[in-house]
Design an enzyme around this catalytic site. Sequence first.
Site, mmCIF file in Angstrom:
data_model
loop_
_atom_site.group_PDB
_atom_site.id
_atom_site.type_symbol
_atom_site.label_atom_id
_atom_site.label_comp_id
_atom_site.label_asym_id
_atom_site.label_seq_id
_atom_site.Cartn_x
_atom_site.Cartn_y
_atom_site.Cartn_z
ATOM 1 N N GLU A 33 0.870 -1.166 0.000
ATOM 2 C CA GLU A 33 0.000 0.000 0.000
ATOM 3 C C GLU A 33 0.915 1.226 0.000
ATOM 4 O O GLU A 33 1.806 1.332 0.846
ATOM 5 C CB GLU A 33 -0.887 0.010 1.253
ATOM 6 C CG GLU A 33 -1.855 1.167 1.188
ATOM 7 C CD GLU A 33 -2.816 1.260 2.359
ATOM 8 O OE1 GLU A 33 -2.845 0.343 3.206
ATOM 9 O OE2 GLU A 33 -3.529 2.284 2.417
ATOM 10 N N ARG A 272 5.515 -12.924 9.730
ATOM 11 C CA ARG A 272 6.056 -11.570 9.566
ATOM 12 C C ARG A 272 7.455 -11.490 10.142
ATOM 13 O O ARG A 272 7.800 -12.249 11.046
ATOM 14 C CB ARG A 272 5.224 -10.558 10.360
ATOM 15 C CG ARG A 272 3.905 -10.202 9.807
ATOM 16 C CD ARG A 272 3.200 -9.246 10.759
ATOM 17 N NE ARG A 272 3.571 -7.870 10.504
ATOM 18 C CZ ARG A 272 3.012 -7.113 9.558
ATOM 19 N NH1 ARG A 272 2.073 -7.621 8.781
ATOM 20 N NH2 ARG A 272 3.376 -5.872 9.389
ATOM 21 N N LYS A 282 4.440 0.788 9.673
ATOM 22 C CA LYS A 282 4.493 2.049 8.938
ATOM 23 C C LYS A 282 3.844 3.180 9.730
ATOM 24 O O LYS A 282 4.291 4.313 9.671
ATOM 25 C CB LYS A 282 3.756 1.893 7.605
ATOM 26 C CG LYS A 282 4.611 1.263 6.529
ATOM 27 C CD LYS A 282 3.935 1.303 5.180
ATOM 28 C CE LYS A 282 2.926 0.205 5.028
ATOM 29 N NZ LYS A 282 2.499 -0.049 3.653
HETATM 30 P P1 ATP Z 1 2.549 -2.140 8.072
HETATM 31 O O1 ATP Z 1 1.860 -2.976 9.095
HETATM 32 O O2 ATP Z 1 3.972 -1.831 8.387
HETATM 33 O O3 ATP Z 1 1.772 -0.929 7.641
HETATM 34 P P2 ATP Z 1 1.429 -3.538 5.893
HETATM 35 O O4 ATP Z 1 1.282 -5.009 5.971
HETATM 36 O O5 ATP Z 1 0.214 -2.774 6.099
HETATM 37 O O6 ATP Z 1 2.626 -3.075 6.817
HETATM 38 P P3 ATP Z 1 1.601 -3.395 3.061
HETATM 39 O O7 ATP Z 1 2.094 -2.290 2.228
HETATM 40 O O8 ATP Z 1 0.189 -3.757 2.998
HETATM 41 O O9 ATP Z 1 2.053 -3.065 4.536
HETATM 42 O O10 ATP Z 1 2.489 -4.689 2.828
HETATM 43 C C1 ATP Z 1 2.815 -5.219 1.569
HETATM 44 C C2 ATP Z 1 3.221 -6.654 1.735
HETATM 45 O O11 ATP Z 1 4.322 -6.753 2.637
HETATM 46 C C3 ATP Z 1 2.098 -7.488 2.324
HETATM 47 O O12 ATP Z 1 2.015 -8.690 1.586
HETATM 48 C C4 ATP Z 1 2.525 -7.740 3.734
HETATM 49 O O13 ATP Z 1 2.046 -8.980 4.179
HETATM 50 C C5 ATP Z 1 4.045 -7.703 3.634
HETATM 51 N N1 ATP Z 1 4.633 -7.281 4.910
HETATM 52 C C6 ATP Z 1 4.389 -6.158 5.591
HETATM 53 N N2 ATP Z 1 5.058 -6.138 6.753
HETATM 54 C C7 ATP Z 1 5.769 -7.284 6.809
HETATM 55 C C8 ATP Z 1 6.666 -7.883 7.763
HETATM 56 N N3 ATP Z 1 6.970 -7.258 8.884
HETATM 57 N N4 ATP Z 1 7.200 -9.088 7.472
HETATM 58 C C9 ATP Z 1 6.905 -9.709 6.321
HETATM 59 N N5 ATP Z 1 6.079 -9.228 5.394
HETATM 60 C C10 ATP Z 1 5.502 -8.038 5.622
HETATM 61 MG MG MG Z 2 -1.418 -3.803 4.617
#
Ligand code: ATP
Ligand code: MG
Length: 573
Positions: A33, A272, A282
Amino acid sequence: MEERSLNFIEQIVEKDLQDKKNDGRIQTRFPPEPNGYLHIGHVKAICMDFGIAERYNGVCNLRFDDTNPVKEDVEYVDSIRNDIHWLGFRWGEIYYASDYFEQLYDLAIRFIKAGLAYVDEQTAEQIAEQKGTPTEPGTPSPYRDRPIEENLRLFEAMQRGEIEEGKMVLRAKIDMANPNMHFRDPIMYRIITSHPHHRTGHRWNVYPMYDFAHGQSDYFEGVTHSICTLEFVVHRPLYDYFVDQIIRFKAEDEQKAFEDYNYRPRQYEFNRLNITYTVMSKRKMLQLVKEGLVAGWDDPRMPTVCGLRRRGYTAQAIRSFIDKIGYTKVEGMIDVGLLEHTIRENLKETAPRVCAIFDPVKLVITNYNGGPETIVAENIDGHPELGTREMTFARELYIERGDFLEEADKNFFRLSPGGREVRLKSAYIIQATGCEKDADGRITTVYATYDPESKSGTEGGNRKTKATINWVECSSCIDVEARLYDRLFACENPSAEEGDFRDLLNPDSLRVVTCKAESALRCEMHEPEYIDGIAQVHHYQLLKQGYFVVDPDTTASKLVLNRTASLKDNWQK
Ligand code: ATP
Ligand code: MG
């Protein structure tokens, strides 16, 4: 790539290939995102998504999951592209969930027409209250059985901007008693009129929710393996339900049987990445940036890709770290010591060594009467193939204050009057003869004599001493700003602590000092070179101090170095 055993997702992919699922096609996507910069957690997902595609001759597309205009921005889109490129991965196509807004809207209409969705006029609080608990069924909304015509009319009014934000949502009509809470009439669409979308502007007043956008986008694109993190396990049945409906509608239109369609995307989940002494969200990172608690998304203490890059982490080291931690189905916490260990291992092999003196005291070699002399030193001792550099040697040098003691005990092997021999790194053997102090008794100058026959690299250079000390030559050395970074948080798991995570920041995470470095580093006071759009940065080991990288704040008159890692490795295998 190093040989290693297959991770559990690779095993699934190999089985799917054997079974000829999806006609043997492998397609993944990385779906960030664009509401923040990528962090090292995302890199774990990137290595998986792109890694699967590379390994099995598939394709990995980059898809921006841009369904919430309130938080998203092109700044983030650009940084995400740049970071993935820097990591060394190449996507097939770039897509945006917003490319599918039209298709998704039409699909929502189709859901309404099929009696599978309704417009709810309750507040978010009311809807939440009616959800029930995993053991108690929820309460149906009073709007659940609205006639189809009315749902259509209202949903269209929502899209035309005639309904105020927050006043109505479109919900899937599934099952208010389902033990999986995500089936209790999940929200498909909400109204957002207050923010234009960074790509579609004011075209849309309704935006699809994650669950209604993600699986559908996967389906539209032809994704075969939709890989994400464990928190989505509970969403998977809903993912499958929505995909089932698309296939059903398609079968209806084409007058075929549901079973006639073999293609469908499937979701798989891994753990994760969480790392000690940092936060991996984020939202929290944005807070640190907005409140000025760090210098920006690329502050070298941040776990973002751009922060790590500025800290001096190489793409190779980051990818090798991800390889080491692997993929499982249980959540855990990784010791940041392993990440630090990985960059040390990487830089140990590649970073040229140079001298820099952090707490200088002048050393005068009283029997050196010639002019400046050039000394050629190997970039990495014992590795002539990695090149050499020139050092200037002369009568007046700087050494570390701590390397001289006026009165030393028998455990001190560095400089002290009384006949002990010490080697100046890559140069001559010297003996201290005395020192001079100021009115406060602080040493201002150390005096020594050198042995002209003892130069390193000559026959006399083989003579052993108990200690070797660093030095730089006074008139040629340059003042360097060294930014000594440490861990951002003072406690191991800031996210698990009570109270405000901002109170847990490490007050000593940055110390800025000036040191005197050998003139070889002068070459860094120029614009960096770019290869394939990537700035080429140089890493150094400042002897006895740590690994450092040139910071972009460097100008033609001032060199700035960031400490990537100290030399001491406390990682236990
Ligand atoms: P955050 O919680 O930091 O905002 P998010 O999951 O909302 O992260 P996205 O931009 O939606 O962020 O993530 C894109 C991809 O990265 C998704 O497939 C998510 O599962 C993966 N991802 C995000 N954070 C992690 C993490 N800490 N470890 C592994 N994969 C991750
Ligand atoms: Mg997300």
